[in-house]
Scaffold this motif. Sequence first.
Motif, PDB file in Angstrom:
ATOM      1  N   PHE A 168     -34.297 -21.910 -12.318  1.00 48.71           N
ATOM      2  CA  PHE A 168     -33.504 -21.622 -13.510  1.00 48.71           C
ATOM      3  C   PHE A 168     -33.524 -22.846 -14.427  1.00 48.71           C
ATOM      4  CE2 PHE A 168     -30.376 -18.752 -10.933  1.00 48.71           C
ATOM      5  CZ  PHE A 168     -31.426 -17.911 -10.641  1.00 48.71           C
ATOM      6  N   ASP A 169     -33.324 -22.596 -15.718  1.00 45.86           N
ATOM      7  CA  ASP A 169     -33.207 -23.729 -16.638  1.00 45.86           C
ATOM      8  C   ASP A 169     -31.746 -24.140 -16.820  1.00 45.86           C
ATOM      9  OD1 ASP A 169     -32.151 -21.773 -18.241  1.00 45.86           O
ATOM     10  OD2 ASP A 169     -33.644 -21.936 -19.819  1.00 45.86           O
ATOM     11  N   ARG A 170     -30.894 -23.764 -15.847  1.00 45.08           N
ATOM     12  CA  ARG A 170     -29.471 -24.097 -15.827  1.00 45.08           C
ATOM     13  C   ARG A 170     -28.715 -23.486 -16.997  1.00 45.08           C
ATOM     14  NH1 ARG A 170     -27.333 -26.999 -12.316  1.00 45.08           N
ATOM     15  NH2 ARG A 170     -25.679 -27.897 -13.599  1.00 45.08           N
ATOM     16  N   LYS A 171     -29.211 -22.359 -17.460  1.00 49.17           N
ATOM     17  CA  LYS A 171     -28.460 -21.544 -18.406  1.00 49.17           C
ATOM     18  C   LYS A 171     -28.252 -20.171 -17.786  1.00 49.17           C
ATOM     19  CE  LYS A 171     -29.699 -23.261 -23.028  1.00 49.17           C
ATOM     20  NZ  LYS A 171     -30.275 -22.849 -24.330  1.00 49.17           N
ATOM     21  N   LEU A 172     -27.037 -19.657 -17.917  1.00 49.94           N
ATOM     22  CA  LEU A 172     -26.733 -18.315 -17.450  1.00 49.94           C
ATOM     23  C   LEU A 172     -25.980 -17.559 -18.532  1.00 49.94           C
ATOM     24  CD1 LEU A 172     -25.243 -18.869 -13.842  1.00 49.94           C
ATOM     25  CD2 LEU A 172     -27.587 -18.215 -14.402  1.00 49.94           C
ATOM     26  N   VAL A 173     -26.166 -16.266 -18.555  1.00 52.77           N
ATOM     27  CA  VAL A 173     -25.296 -15.350 -19.271  1.00 52.77           C
ATOM     28  C   VAL A 173     -24.633 -14.487 -18.207  1.00 52.77           C
ATOM     29  CG1 VAL A 173     -25.339 -13.213 -20.610  1.00 52.77           C
ATOM     30  CG2 VAL A 173     -26.411 -15.266 -21.521  1.00 52.77           C
ATOM     31  N   VAL A 174     -23.296 -14.411 -18.244  1.00 54.01           N
ATOM     32  CA  VAL A 174     -22.567 -13.629 -17.255  1.00 54.01           C
ATOM     33  C   VAL A 174     -21.730 -12.580 -17.975  1.00 54.01           C
ATOM     34  CG1 VAL A 174     -20.913 -13.670 -15.353  1.00 54.01           C
ATOM     35  CG2 VAL A 174     -22.484 -15.591 -15.678  1.00 54.01           C
ATOM     36  N   LEU A 175     -21.978 -11.336 -17.641  1.00 54.42           N
ATOM     37  CA  LEU A 175     -21.197 -10.207 -18.131  1.00 54.42           C
ATOM     38  C   LEU A 175     -20.285  -9.763 -16.993  1.00 54.42           C
ATOM     39  CD1 LEU A 175     -24.138  -8.175 -19.736  1.00 54.42           C
ATOM     40  CD2 LEU A 175     -22.831 -10.031 -20.764  1.00 54.42           C
ATOM     41  N   THR A 176     -18.999  -9.583 -17.270  1.00 55.87           N
ATOM     42  CA  THR A 176     -18.020  -9.290 -16.222  1.00 55.87           C
ATOM     43  C   THR A 176     -16.981  -8.322 -16.748  1.00 55.87           C
ATOM     44  OG1 THR A 176     -18.235 -11.579 -15.444  1.00 55.87           O
ATOM     45  CG2 THR A 176     -16.414 -10.321 -14.557  1.00 55.87           C
ATOM     46  N   GLY A 177     -16.382  -7.561 -15.834  1.00 52.66           N
ATOM     47  CA  GLY A 177     -15.271  -6.703 -16.224  1.00 52.66           C
ATOM     48  C   GLY A 177     -14.743  -5.911 -15.058  1.00 52.66           C
ATOM     49  N   PRO A 178     -13.665  -5.190 -15.276  1.00 49.02           N
ATOM     50  CA  PRO A 178     -13.164  -4.268 -14.265  1.00 49.02           C
ATOM     51  C   PRO A 178     -13.886  -2.927 -14.363  1.00 49.02           C
ATOM     52  CG  PRO A 178     -11.670  -4.311 -16.121  1.00 49.02           C
ATOM     53  CD  PRO A 178     -12.777  -5.273 -16.453  1.00 49.02           C
ATOM     54  N   VAL A 179     -13.942  -2.215 -13.262  1.00 49.70           N
ATOM     55  CA  VAL A 179     -14.410  -0.833 -13.282  1.00 49.70           C
ATOM     56  C   VAL A 179     -13.196   0.030 -13.634  1.00 49.70           C
ATOM     57  CG1 VAL A 179     -15.445   1.050 -11.968  1.00 49.70           C
ATOM     58  CG2 VAL A 179     -16.184  -1.304 -11.557  1.00 49.70           C
ATOM     59  N   LEU A 180     -13.200   0.609 -14.816  1.00 53.54           N
ATOM     60  CA  LEU A 180     -12.053   1.358 -15.313  1.00 53.54           C
ATOM     61  C   LEU A 180     -12.274   2.847 -15.074  1.00 53.54           C
ATOM     62  CD1 LEU A 180     -11.444  -0.542 -18.679  1.00 53.54           C
ATOM     63  CD2 LEU A 180     -10.329  -0.921 -16.465  1.00 53.54           C
ATOM     64  N   HIS A 181     -11.571   3.395 -14.078  1.00 49.79           N
ATOM     65  CA  HIS A 181     -11.666   4.814 -13.755  1.00 49.79           C
ATOM     66  C   HIS A 181     -10.356   5.518 -14.070  1.00 49.79           C
ATOM     67  CE1 HIS A 181     -15.274   4.774 -10.711  1.00 49.79           C
ATOM     68  NE2 HIS A 181     -15.637   4.567 -11.958  1.00 49.79           N
ATOM     69  N   ASP A 182     -10.446   6.790 -14.405  1.00 47.55           N
ATOM     70  CA  ASP A 182      -9.246   7.568 -14.676  1.00 47.55           C
ATOM     71  C   ASP A 182      -8.351   7.673 -13.448  1.00 47.55           C
ATOM     72  OD1 ASP A 182     -10.097   7.950 -17.262  1.00 47.55           O
ATOM     73  OD2 ASP A 182     -10.928   9.952 -16.897  1.00 47.55           O
ATOM     74  N   SER A 183      -8.936   7.530 -12.263  1.00 53.31           N
ATOM     75  CA  SER A 183      -8.174   7.675 -11.024  1.00 53.31           C
ATOM     76  C   SER A 183      -7.526   6.375 -10.560  1.00 53.31           C
ATOM     77  CB  SER A 183      -9.090   8.201  -9.911  1.00 53.31           C
ATOM     78  OG  SER A 183     -10.170   7.296  -9.684  1.00 53.31           O
ATOM     79  N   ALA A 201     -27.476 -12.840 -16.018  1.00 54.66           N
ATOM     80  CA  ALA A 201     -28.819 -12.874 -16.597  1.00 54.66           C
ATOM     81  C   ALA A 201     -29.259 -14.318 -16.774  1.00 54.66           C
ATOM     82  CB  ALA A 201     -28.847 -12.140 -17.939  1.00 54.66           C
ATOM     83  N   PHE A 202     -30.552 -14.563 -16.629  1.00 51.30           N
ATOM     84  CA  PHE A 202     -31.103 -15.916 -16.715  1.00 51.30           C
ATOM     85  C   PHE A 202     -32.603 -15.799 -16.926  1.00 51.30           C
ATOM     86  CE2 PHE A 202     -30.246 -14.427 -12.445  1.00 51.30           C
ATOM     87  CZ  PHE A 202     -31.500 -14.423 -11.850  1.00 51.30           C
ATOM     88  N   MET A 203     -33.230 -16.927 -17.222  1.00 52.30           N
ATOM     89  CA  MET A 203     -34.679 -16.968 -17.360  1.00 52.30           C
ATOM     90  C   MET A 203     -35.284 -17.477 -16.057  1.00 52.30           C
ATOM     91  SD  MET A 203     -35.209 -15.765 -20.360  1.00 52.30           S
ATOM     92  CE  MET A 203     -36.953 -16.156 -20.600  1.00 52.30           C
ATOM     93  N   GLN A 204     -36.265 -16.770 -15.550  1.00 55.90           N
ATOM     94  CA  GLN A 204     -36.956 -17.172 -14.330  1.00 55.90           C
ATOM     95  C   GLN A 204     -38.455 -17.051 -14.561  1.00 55.90           C
ATOM     96  OE1 GLN A 204     -35.525 -16.374 -10.208  1.00 55.90           O
ATOM     97  NE2 GLN A 204     -37.227 -14.922 -10.162  1.00 55.90           N
ATOM     98  N   ASP A 205     -39.148 -18.173 -14.411  1.00 62.20           N
ATOM     99  CA  ASP A 205     -40.604 -18.207 -14.640  1.00 62.20           C
ATOM    100  C   ASP A 205     -40.955 -17.668 -16.022  1.00 62.20           C
ATOM    101  OD1 ASP A 205     -40.963 -19.217 -12.040  1.00 62.20           O
ATOM    102  OD2 ASP A 205     -41.048 -17.196 -11.201  1.00 62.20           O
ATOM    103  N   GLY A 206     -40.118 -18.020 -17.001  1.00 61.26           N
ATOM    104  CA  GLY A 206     -40.395 -17.650 -18.378  1.00 61.26           C
ATOM    105  C   GLY A 206     -40.016 -16.242 -18.764  1.00 61.26           C
ATOM    106  N   ALA A 207     -39.412 -15.498 -17.858  1.00 69.22           N
ATOM    107  CA  ALA A 207     -39.061 -14.109 -18.149  1.00 69.22           C
ATOM    108  C   ALA A 207     -37.584 -13.863 -17.867  1.00 69.22           C
ATOM    109  CB  ALA A 207     -39.921 -13.162 -17.319  1.00 69.22           C
ATOM    110  N   LEU A 208     -37.004 -12.913 -18.579  1.00 66.09           N
ATOM    111  CA  LEU A 208     -35.620 -12.538 -18.362  1.00 66.09           C
ATOM    112  C   LEU A 208     -35.459 -11.881 -16.999  1.00 66.09           C
ATOM    113  CD1 LEU A 208     -32.799 -12.353 -19.754  1.00 66.09           C
ATOM    114  CD2 LEU A 208     -33.479 -10.062 -20.545  1.00 66.09           C
ATOM    115  N   ALA A 209     -34.391 -12.235 -16.279  1.00 65.90           N
ATOM    116  CA  ALA A 209     -34.111 -11.663 -14.969  1.00 65.90           C
ATOM    117  C   ALA A 209     -32.610 -11.444 -14.854  1.00 65.90           C
ATOM    118  CB  ALA A 209     -34.612 -12.591 -13.864  1.00 65.90           C
ATOM    119  N   ALA A 210     -32.205 -10.600 -13.896  1.00 65.81           N
ATOM    120  CA  ALA A 210     -30.779 -10.302 -13.735  1.00 65.81           C
ATOM    121  C   ALA A 210     -30.478  -9.919 -12.295  1.00 65.81           C
ATOM    122  CB  ALA A 210     -30.363  -9.160 -14.666  1.00 65.81           C
TER     123      ALA A 210
END
Length: 293
Positions: A168-183, A201-210
């Motif tokens: 990794f190039d020591r950069k990350l993008v992190v998407l987070t949240g709760p699972v919102l269900h009607d129940s 998500a991050f870059m690995q070997d020059g390509a986007l990965a997750a």
Amino acid sequence: MPDFRHGQHAPNDPHGPFDDRAGYDETFLGPAVPLALPARAAVQTVTLPYTHFTVVFRPDRRLAASTAVCIEGAQLLEDVPRDDAWAYDPRLPREQQSGEDIYRDNHFDRGHLVRRLDPVWGAAGVADAANADTFHFTNAAPQMDVFNQGKELWQGLENYLLENAAQFDRKLVVLTGPVLHDSDPPYRGIQVPLRFWKVVAFMQDGALAATAYVLDQSPDLSRDADRAFAGAKAGDPPPLGPFRTYQVPVSDVAEITELEFGPLPDVDLMPPARSPEDRWRRLESYEDIQMMD
């Protein structure tokens, strides 16, 4: 979807003003990683930019639908003090937020969605602002205060990925949240999420990965959920179980949340499951994480 990039602020708000908050940068990694937004147009959200992160908020649930944060690993500051001064975001009516009344006199923690340390990087003043910004109720969701191996794994995922993957190039993008269900079970005017998700998500070997993960705090699976909830006393928090952390396909997170994740399902590094029972891989340690495409 309203956008409060240049939102108003209350005169006495210790975290304001907000008109300088640029929020999450979807091109932080190079390739665009957009915010995770509801797939159904009928689901109304409000976009709230903060320092290095953005909250996509659902007023109808009084909780975030998703969050997105940019992490610059090479510039993280670990000595920024924590003051636990939680505040309402003045860009939304208080009654639309899950505030102190949700967390008073019970076993719920104000669970950070964007982890406190993740956006705390850059110049000292910027890092301080990011630290304070994470202490808004818009960035919290109720989590049981038990601390076990599953919760420990969850809280350290970003550190593990930053510190233990040399490619990794020591950069990350992190998407987070709760699972919102009607129940989801009701409590004090909200519905308490039973699961939380994280897509990294991050870059690995020059390509986007997750990779993607789910934290489960649903009731003890040794008895069915209906019986567990039926046994709860009126006014008490729902009887949640111990935390369990899983690595899961990004596409499964999209399915259970009804959110759109742009290119990330197609760059998932979790190998295809050989059988349905292997599709969600329970993590007992970080060494269980699969990072092979």
